[in-house]
Scaffold this active site. Structure first.
Site, PDB file in Angstrom:
ATOM      1  N   ARG A  16       0.650  11.742 -12.068  1.00  0.00           N
ATOM      2  CA  ARG A  16       0.730  10.607 -11.216  1.00  0.00           C
ATOM      3  C   ARG A  16       2.223   9.838 -11.314  1.00  0.00           C
ATOM      4  O   ARG A  16       3.114   9.816 -11.864  1.00  0.00           O
ATOM      5  CB  ARG A  16      -0.075   9.394 -11.591  1.00  0.00           C
ATOM      6  N   ARG A  52       1.821   4.089 -19.226  1.00  0.00           N
ATOM      7  CA  ARG A  52       1.977   4.324 -17.915  1.00  0.00           C
ATOM      8  C   ARG A  52       2.785   5.436 -17.637  1.00  0.00           C
ATOM      9  O   ARG A  52       3.921   5.173 -17.937  1.00  0.00           O
ATOM     10  CB  ARG A  52       2.381   3.152 -16.838  1.00  0.00           C
ATOM     11  N   GLU A  79      -6.895  -1.204 -19.831  1.00  0.00           N
ATOM     12  CA  GLU A  79      -8.005  -0.134 -19.398  1.00  0.00           C
ATOM     13  C   GLU A  79      -7.854   1.219 -20.192  1.00  0.00           C
ATOM     14  O   GLU A  79      -6.692   1.785 -20.309  1.00  0.00           O
ATOM     15  CB  GLU A  79      -7.621   0.199 -17.851  1.00  0.00           C
ATOM     16  N   SER A 138     -12.770   4.096 -16.811  1.00  0.00           N
ATOM     17  CA  SER A 138     -13.392   3.602 -15.704  1.00  0.00           C
ATOM     18  C   SER A 138     -14.446   4.591 -15.224  1.00  0.00           C
ATOM     19  O   SER A 138     -14.219   5.727 -15.297  1.00  0.00           O
ATOM     20  CB  SER A 138     -12.132   3.216 -14.558  1.00  0.00           C
ATOM     21  N   ARG A 168      -3.995   7.703 -23.073  1.00  0.00           N
ATOM     22  CA  ARG A 168      -3.706   6.450 -23.170  1.00  0.00           C
ATOM     23  C   ARG A 168      -4.481   5.658 -24.620  1.00  0.00           C
ATOM     24  O   ARG A 168      -4.169   4.739 -25.059  1.00  0.00           O
ATOM     25  CB  ARG A 168      -3.924   5.493 -22.139  1.00  0.00           C
TER      26      ARG A 168
END
Length: 420
Positions: A258, A273, A345, A348, A385
């Site tokens: 990403r 991140r 988070e 999800s 993460r």
């Protein structure tokens, strides 16, 4: 892609969904106009085409002046048919282009609002209190010889890192534990491609022309995936599935990429991140009427994994304005990060209803033998993460980290000790 029949029968449903997402609801009128004009042009084309075929029969039976007159009329008719066919195709292309930009219809039970308007469904576990000054995950990772951000930046640039030694063992153990759980639950394990064609990316709901989050290889017209959801969604593209085999469940292990183009200045410290990470992703194809229950099952499997790493977390119902293009509803599980004093988070899970399947042409035959679009769902089972939450919540005063009991057989260690 939304269902045109739903649009025609209940346009206010899409208008409400667009408003809930904070999007322009005038697109509904644009779609209705294009759809109406396309259907009208198509009906006129088919009517004249039938007349043209009938004219051909008359010409074959006629002779002399009558035949010459009929041939002249047939020529004019052919030109009209060709024009109407071109018009219908042009309008179909315009309609499809607009449809590609319209996100999925939001589930009526999703909370209204934006990023901060989520609803907390439950909190699990107690937040740990420390009788020493807690270290953040990067300080712990460096102390353990597990994370090397400095050399990651030297080799690849900012937001890249090396996991080494116990850090690499921790990630491999975590993802192996996730894959083992998935297999035991009946998922088919998959190692997926990380480069996909634009059709796969677009079909999954990512706008390749405008999405700055996606890495692209222009010379090859391929894209690096941000999740194995993309290759798993496209795996059955343009296929008719055996209804008796539904639900089809896959667990994909892949590296993910990403660009984090909109994250300047956010989470610049550590591995929260980053541009590259690894993940095990659940993906399910099922009947649309079973999608809600399947969504809850994916959430339950995520909670089962979180229980194994023994961290406090909460489950939130994401508000409509914070949903991705494909999701009708999304639940996030967020772990407590002690040094940040907030939840972040970790997983999800999204119910994409039949939105992706329409774009990708994934269908099954119903009991009457008629092809129907499947529903697709996805959910995170473990990712890089998670290391952040494990290190911070299980740290000891001397900088060591106790490995959660369920994870120990997969890592091969009970405790991560500071490097000598």
């Amino acid at each position: 892609m939304i269902d045109l029949r739903t649009l025609r029968e209940d346009p206010d449903r899409l208008r409400a969904s667009q408003r809930a997402r904070g999007e322009d609801d005038s697109v509904v009128d644009t779609l209705l106009d294009l759809d109406g004009r396309r259907r009208s042009a198509l009906a006129s084309f088919e009517s004249l085409r039938a007349e043209q075929k009938n004219m051909g029969k008359l010409v074959s039976k006629a002779s002399g002046e009558e035949k010459a007159e009929l041939l002249s009329r047939a020529k004019d008719l052919a030109a009209q048919v060709k024009s109407l066919e071109a018009e219908a195709e042009k309008l179909a292309g315009e309609l499809d282009a607009v449809l590609q930009t319209v996100p999925n219809i939001v589930d009526q039970d999703a909370p209204h609002g934006g990023e901060d308007d989520y609803v907390v469904l439950e909190e699990v576990g107690e937040r740990r209190t420390f009788d020493f000054e807690a270290r953040d995950h990067l300080e712990l990772g460096e102390l353990l010889g597990a994370i090397d951000m400095e050399r990651g930046a030297k080799v690849s640039g900012s937001r890249f890192f090396f996991l080494k030694g116990v850090g690499a063992r921790l990630q491999l153990g975590l993802l192996n534990m996730a894959m083992q759980q998935a297999v035991e639950a009946g998922f088919v394990p998959m190692i997926t491609p990380v480069l996909v064609k634009p059709e796969a990316m677009q079909g999954t709901g990512f706008h390749v022309a405008h999405d700055k989050e996606i890495y692209r290889l222009p010379d090859d017209d391929l894209y690096l995936v941000g999740t194995s959801e993309v290759p798993l969604a496209a795996y059955h593209a343009d296929e008719i599935l055996d209804a008796g085999e539904l639900p089809l469940r896959y667990a994909g292990w892949s590296s993910c990429f990403r660009r984090e183009a909109g994250s300047y200045g956010k989470d610049t410290r550590g591995i929260i991140r980053v541009h590259q990470f690894d993940k095990v992703e659940m993906f399910s194809y099922c009947r649309p009427e079973e999608a809600r229950e399947e969504h809850l099952r994916l959430l339950a499997w995520e909670k089962e994994m979180l229980a194994k790493i023994e961290v406090p977390y909460r489950v939130i119902d994401t508000a409509a304005g914070d949903l991705g293009t494909s999701a009708a509803r999304k639940f996030d599980c967020e772990a407590w990060i002690p040094t940040q004093g907030r939840y972040r988070e970790l997983t999800s899970t999204s119910n994409c209803t039949d939105f992706q399947a329409r774009r990708l042409g994934v269908r099954f035959r119903d009991s009457g033998g008629k092809p129907q679009h499947a529903a697709t769902l996805n959910g995170t089972l473990a990712t890089t993460r998670w290391i952040v939450a494990i290190l911070e919540n299980h740290q000891q005063a001397d900088g060591s980290v106790v490995i959660p009991e369920a994870l120990r057989p997969h890592v091969g260690l009970d405790v991560l000790e500071p490097a000598k």
